[in-house]
Enzyme design. Structure first.
Site, PDB file in Angstrom:
ATOM      1  N   THR A   1      33.524  46.969  -6.618  1.00 28.62           N
ATOM      2  CA  THR A   1      32.575  45.947  -7.041  1.00 28.62           C
ATOM      3  C   THR A   1      33.013  44.540  -6.652  1.00 28.62           C
ATOM      4  O   THR A   1      32.182  43.672  -6.394  1.00 28.62           O
ATOM      5  CB  THR A   1      32.412  46.067  -8.579  1.00 28.62           C
TER       6      THR A   1
ATOM      7  N   SER B   1      35.910  53.401  -5.774  1.00 28.26           N
ATOM      8  CA  SER B   1      37.183  53.974  -6.223  1.00 28.26           C
ATOM      9  C   SER B   1      37.032  55.390  -6.765  1.00 28.26           C
ATOM     10  O   SER B   1      37.969  56.176  -6.731  1.00 28.26           O
ATOM     11  CB  SER B   1      37.870  53.064  -7.228  1.00 28.26           C
TER      12      SER B   1
ATOM     13  N   THR C   1      36.966  49.325 -10.003  1.00 31.33           N
ATOM     14  CA  THR C   1      37.564  49.373 -11.337  1.00 31.33           C
ATOM     15  C   THR C   1      37.593  50.784 -11.934  1.00 31.33           C
ATOM     16  O   THR C   1      38.344  51.040 -12.866  1.00 31.33           O
ATOM     17  CB  THR C   1      36.793  48.453 -12.305  1.00 31.33           C
TER      18      THR C   1
HETATM   19  N1  ASP Z   1      31.920  50.040 -10.529  1.00 32.32           N
HETATM   20  C1  ASP Z   1      33.109  50.235  -9.808  1.00 32.32           C
HETATM   21  C2  ASP Z   1      33.882  48.940  -9.601  1.00 32.32           C
HETATM   22  O1  ASP Z   1      34.011  48.236 -10.543  1.00 32.32           O
HETATM   23  C3  ASP Z   1      32.950  50.944  -8.540  1.00 32.32           C
HETATM   24  C4  ASP Z   1      34.300  51.434  -8.064  1.00 32.32           C
HETATM   25  O2  ASP Z   1      35.146  51.743  -8.879  1.00 32.32           O
HETATM   26  O3  ASP Z   1      34.521  51.440  -6.850  1.00 32.32           O
HETATM   27  O4  ASP Z   1      34.359  48.597  -8.579  1.00 32.32           O
END
Ligand code: ASP
Length: 332
Positions: free
Chosen positions: A15, A64, A97
């Site tokens: 993100t 991720s 995240t």
């Molecule tokens: N929503 C997730 C982030 O905060 C997506 C991920 O983990 O790539 O990046």
């Protein structure tokens, strides 16, 4: 200016670099699968030039939750090389995240360095209204360049808060302060005036920096099985059939699987699968009684189940002896 620390910046996706359909696309931007280039993210924080010289290091970009353990090992090898480079003073890894805490934990298991290594991400996409992407990226670079950040292990910077890789967990789906240090709390904060203040120094722990990633291409299979009211043995049996070398049981409360699961875990341990007992509660320590330990079941201590899994995967490259496994978990 030339005296400023050099911070290597490794973008891995997520993100913090994501581009949405418009500024209110704060939820489903991932479907677009579009990332801003690192140069664009740095362009909006020219203030970085006053705190560090940033050296971008290309890496594969992915959400991720799409990463494989092999990707994390490859990243770990890259970071090991970077911290060994005498011209690099600190490293920042930007990361989605969703599994950031897992990558941070693997790095903590394989890095032996006093140089600051900081992971960061954001909860709102870079293109979103009031995104936390620029401030988190800026603060992560500021932290990696801060002399006080040396020798504190792998760090996670989110929402002005500095966490240890071992204890941090994503504890909310969407809040800006989603990352928490469970009952152990954060290590410190970046204050509005720019001060980097640490309030706690983490005790060293047995598995920290204990492993080497060189030559490790893949790791043994370890599954996490979460317990719940009335759970039977089928998921544990399926894990054994799938060839798991280890199973982490995320038990209820202080680490209690159901009686059916307990019997299946003991049978798995008898068959040579290494079983680690964790808790699904999200914080606190699991004690394993001498009777359960005698069945070859090891306590995860206060490690979250997903982190106990990663530690067990690495430990199983060295030993399958539950007593030695317990030493790595600090629970012998
Ligand atoms: N929503 C997730 C982030 O905060 C997506 C991920 O983990 O790539 O990046």
């Amino acid at each position: 200016m030339s005296q400023l620390p050099i911070v290597a910046l490794v973008p891995t996706g997520g993100t913090i670099g994501a581009r949405g359909r418009d500024r209110l696309d704060l939820a489903f931007y991932g479907e677009l699968d579009q990332q801003h280039a690192m140069e664009e993210l740095l362009e909006v924080i020219p203030e970085v030039r006053a705190v560090a010289r940033v050296r971008p290091v290309p890496f594969r970009s992915a959400a991720s939750h799409a990463l494989q353990v092999e990707d994390v090992l490859r990243l770990a090898r890259r970071v090991v090389q970077l911290v060994a480079d005498p011209s690099v003073d600190g490293v920042v890894v930007t990361h989605g995240t969703n599994t950031l805490e897992e990558t941070a934990f693997v790095l903590a298991l394989v890095l032996s360095t006093d140089k600051p290594v900081v992971l960061t991400g954001s909860m709102r996409p870079a293109s979103g209204l009031s995104s936390d992407s620029p401030i988190n990226l800026f603060n992560a670079i500021r932290l990696a360049a801060a002399p006080g950040a040396s020798g504190r292990g792998v760090l996670v910077l989110m929402d002005d808060t500095v966490h240890s890789a071992r204890d941090v967990t994503k504890a909310s789906t969407a809040r800006l302060d989603a990352f928490r240090g469970a009952e152990l709390g954060p290590l410190g904060f970046i204050e509005p005036d720019g001060s980097v203040l640490f309030h706690h120094r983490r005790e060293p722990w047995p598995a920290e920096g204990a492993f080497s990633v060189s030559g490790l291409a893949a790791l043994p299979r370890v599954d996490v099985v979460m317990s719940y009211l009335g759970a039977d043995a089928s998921l544990i049996d399926a894990s054994v059939r799938a060839g798991a070398a280890g199973i982490v049981s995320a038990g209820t409360g202080a680490g209690f699987p159901t009686p059916a699961e307990q019997a299946a875990l003991e049978a798995a341990a008898d068959g040579g699968v290494v079983v680690v007992q964790a808790s699904r509660t999200g914080s606190g320590r699991v004690g394993v009684s001498p009777a359960v330990m005698a069945r070859g079941i090891v306590s995860a201590g206060n490690l979250a189940p997903v982190k106990a899994r990663l530690l067990l995967m690495l430990v199983l490259t060295r030993t399958h002896d539950p007593r030695r496994v317990a030493e790595y978990f600090g629970c012998a």
